[in-house]
Design a protein around this motif. Structure first.
Motif, short mmCIF file in Angstrom:
data_model
loop_
_atom_site.label_atom_id
_atom_site.label_comp_id
_atom_site.label_asym_id
_atom_site.label_seq_id
_atom_site.Cartn_x
_atom_site.Cartn_y
_atom_site.Cartn_z
N ALA A 10 -11.95 -15.89 8.80
CA ALA A 10 -12.51 -16.25 7.49
C ALA A 10 -11.39 -16.50 6.49
CB ALA A 10 -13.43 -15.15 6.99
N THR A 11 -10.39 -15.65 6.51
CA THR A 11 -9.24 -15.83 5.62
C THR A 11 -8.49 -17.11 5.97
OG1 THR A 11 -9.00 -13.42 5.53
CG2 THR A 11 -7.17 -14.73 4.71
N ALA A 12 -8.31 -17.35 7.26
CA ALA A 12 -7.58 -18.54 7.71
C ALA A 12 -8.30 -19.82 7.31
CB ALA A 12 -7.39 -18.49 9.23
N LEU A 13 -9.62 -19.83 7.42
CA LEU A 13 -10.38 -21.03 7.05
C LEU A 13 -10.16 -21.37 5.58
CD1 LEU A 13 -12.48 -23.24 7.59
CD2 LEU A 13 -14.26 -21.58 7.04
N LEU A 14 -10.22 -20.36 4.73
CA LEU A 14 -10.03 -20.60 3.30
C LEU A 14 -8.61 -21.06 3.01
CD1 LEU A 14 -11.93 -17.54 1.77
CD2 LEU A 14 -12.76 -19.88 2.07
N THR A 15 -7.64 -20.42 3.65
CA THR A 15 -6.24 -20.79 3.40
C THR A 15 -5.94 -22.18 3.91
OG1 THR A 15 -5.66 -18.46 3.70
CG2 THR A 15 -3.85 -20.02 3.68
N TYR A 16 -6.40 -22.50 5.12
CA TYR A 16 -6.16 -23.83 5.69
C TYR A 16 -6.96 -24.88 4.94
CZ TYR A 16 -5.09 -27.32 9.24
OH TYR A 16 -4.63 -28.45 9.90
N GLY A 17 -8.00 -24.44 4.25
CA GLY A 17 -8.80 -25.37 3.45
C GLY A 17 -8.20 -25.68 2.10
N THR A 27 -3.47 -10.56 5.53
CA THR A 27 -2.18 -11.25 5.52
C THR A 27 -1.98 -12.09 6.78
OG1 THR A 27 -1.09 -9.27 6.41
CG2 THR A 27 -1.01 -9.59 4.03
N LEU A 28 -2.51 -11.64 7.92
CA LEU A 28 -2.40 -12.44 9.14
C LEU A 28 -3.11 -13.78 8.97
CD1 LEU A 28 -1.62 -12.83 12.09
CD2 LEU A 28 -3.69 -11.58 12.75
N GLY A 29 -4.27 -13.76 8.34
CA GLY A 29 -5.00 -15.01 8.15
C GLY A 29 -4.45 -15.89 7.05
N ALA A 30 -3.78 -15.27 6.05
CA ALA A 30 -3.35 -16.05 4.88
C ALA A 30 -1.86 -16.32 4.82
CB ALA A 30 -3.77 -15.31 3.60
N PHE A 31 -1.03 -15.37 5.23
CA PHE A 31 0.41 -15.47 4.97
C PHE A 31 1.23 -15.91 6.18
CE2 PHE A 31 0.23 -11.84 1.56
CZ PHE A 31 -0.67 -12.61 0.84
N THR A 32 0.57 -16.30 7.28
CA THR A 32 1.34 -16.61 8.49
C THR A 32 1.06 -18.03 8.99
OG1 THR A 32 -0.34 -15.58 9.93
CG2 THR A 32 1.42 -14.17 9.11
N PHE A 33 0.23 -18.16 10.03
CA PHE A 33 0.10 -19.46 10.71
C PHE A 33 -0.54 -20.54 9.85
CE2 PHE A 33 -3.62 -16.93 11.71
CZ PHE A 33 -4.68 -17.82 11.66
#
Length: 451
Positions: A105-112, A146-152
């Motif tokens: 969920a965090t990654a989707l928002l960050t990549y979005g 942080t894994l979803g937002a600050f890395t990949f």
């Protein structure tokens, strides 16, 4: 002695930043102190003729990206779209996959395209409820976020519209899709190893009888009853950013007539333009389609615009400090020391990038410093610019989250946790694993030529 002065000011920057002193004040003072103590040039000259031009140039190059990203993120958060997307993923994966749910969920928002700070505030209440329901210790929640937002999603995935990924496009002449295969390799490593680590830590803690750790916040669901767009509507702005950015980057800005128009005025295509236009279109869409969910659209745009000022001025101030440090004669000794290491140039690039990011406590600050001061040196090595683009970012995403990192301090404050409780796991998923991924990518490229 002069090298010791540089180290002293760097330590001072880390210490006082950790203590909460604003880098806007701290960076110019320490830059002038370094000039004064080394006597290389007058300290006021350092401020007016070195620090300020470097800081101003950074703002000139990246301000449109910062402000567009901040407004986009503000509207996604204020409209409830970010909350809708996060809740949808978590609801469908369920408490059994609580850690994966929060990360994705965090990654989707960050990549979005939602800014990292907005993601932190949007994800905490939902992530906390999910961890509580699954009985996972709350102290592991910051590591999952942080894994979803600050890395990949910040440094590895090709096409991510986070402004960090746009920074190398100007000096290296690349696009945000640079080195896609290497980026995907690094992303898979970060995601899989990060999930495995947090799961291992959770299982170990739960086996020892540790639970969530506190009652759920009484005010946690105050925003849950606020009207918000549906899943498809909430996803539309992100899709607009993806599609428009891709078409502009890979079709429009490669058309011969368009290229010729810019060549006629002795200009090159700026890699940030596609992202700015894509974010601008998504913003216009949200202002129209999400109007019923936005309490005061003008105020939200204003808040987003103002919200972009502190991050870019902080980073510009860090770049200005770096410009002064690198203008000192002692820095030549430091550069020579790195250059003398008998390793491939690409490893030297990574070491320099992650070291400066760690010193500043910011991936964007470290990247800005590296690109402004050493970008031409990197290009002169003959390394593929796309590979340089990706390696600089991957490495900058390593030591950037040392304890004095502002984003880490903000996240822990939002989660109501301390460094003692959560920082160890944050360090593993945002420093150890990303650095392993960065150096793995270098080895793979040098061995196979993969880009």
């Amino acid at each position: 002695m002069d090298v010791a002065v540089i180290l002293l000011t760097l330590i001072g920057l880390m210490y006082f930043a950790y203590r909460g002193v604003s880098v806007l004040v701290l960076a110019p003072i320490l830059a002038m102190a370094a000039a004064l103590l080394t006597s290389d040039f007058p300290f006021l000259y350092a401020l007016s003729n070195v620090f300020m031009p470097a800081a101003a140039n950074y703002i000139k190059l990246y301000f449109p990206v910062f402000i567009a990203g901040a407004i986009f993120g503000k509207l996604m958060g204020a409209s409830g779209a970010a909350r809708t997307l996060s809740a949808f993923i978590i609801r469908n994966l369920g408490p059994r996959h609580a850690i994966l749910s929060v990360v994705l969920a965090t990654a989707l928002l960050t990549y979005g395209g939602v800014s990292l700070f907005v993601v932190v505030f949007a994800m905490y209440p939902i992530g906390a409820e999910t961890f509580r329901a699954a009985g996972i210790p709350k102290r592991l929640l910051p590591a999952a976020i942080t894994l979803g937002a600050f890395t990949f999603t910040m440094t590895a995935l090709p096409g991510t519209p986070q402004y960090l990924n746009t920074m190398p496009t100007i000096p290296f002449g690349t696009t945000i899709y640079a080195a896609p295969l290497l980026g995907l390799l690094a992303a898979v490593m970060m995601l899989s190893l990060g999930i495995l680590w947090i799961k291992y830590r959770a299982q170990k803690a739960m086996a020892a009888g540790e639970g969530y750790g506190e009652e759920k916040d009484q005010n946690q669901h105050e925003s849950a009853d606020t009207p918000a767009p549906g899943v498809l509507m909430a996803l539309t702005p992100i899709l607009l950013v993806f599609v428009i950015n891709f078409l502009l980057t890979n079709v429009y800005f490669k058309m011969p007539d368009v290229v010729a128009n810019y060549q006629a005025v002795e200009a090159t295509i700026n890699g940030t333009w596609a992202v700015i236009l894509a974010l601008g279109t998504a913003i216009a869409f949200m202002l129209v389609a999400f109007r019923r969910y936005l309490f005061d659209p003008n105020q939200h745009v204003f808040d987003g615009s103002v919200g972009s000022l502190l991050p870019i001025f902080n980073t510009a101030s860090e770049v200005g400090y770096g410009a002064v440090i690198t203008a000192l004669s002692a820095f030549v000794v430091v550069k020579a020391g790195i250059a003398a290491i008998d390793i491939p140039d690409l490893f030297k690039v990574a070491i320099t990038s992650t070291s400066l990011a760690g010193i500043i406590g910011s991936s964007s600050g470290g990247t800005g410093m590296v690109l402004a001061l050493l970008g031409n040196d990197f290009l002169s090595t003959g390394i593929n610019p796309e590979v340089l683009h990706r390696v600089v970012l991957l490495a900058a995403g390593g030591l950037d989250t040392l304890p004095h990192c502002g984003a880490v301090i903000t996240l822990l404050a939002v989660c109501k946790l301390t460094h003692r409780q959560s920082y160890g796991d944050i360090a593993v998923v945002t420093m150890a694993i990303p650095l392993l991924a960065a150096f793995t990518v270098i080895v793979v490229h040098l061995s196979t030529g993969l880009v």
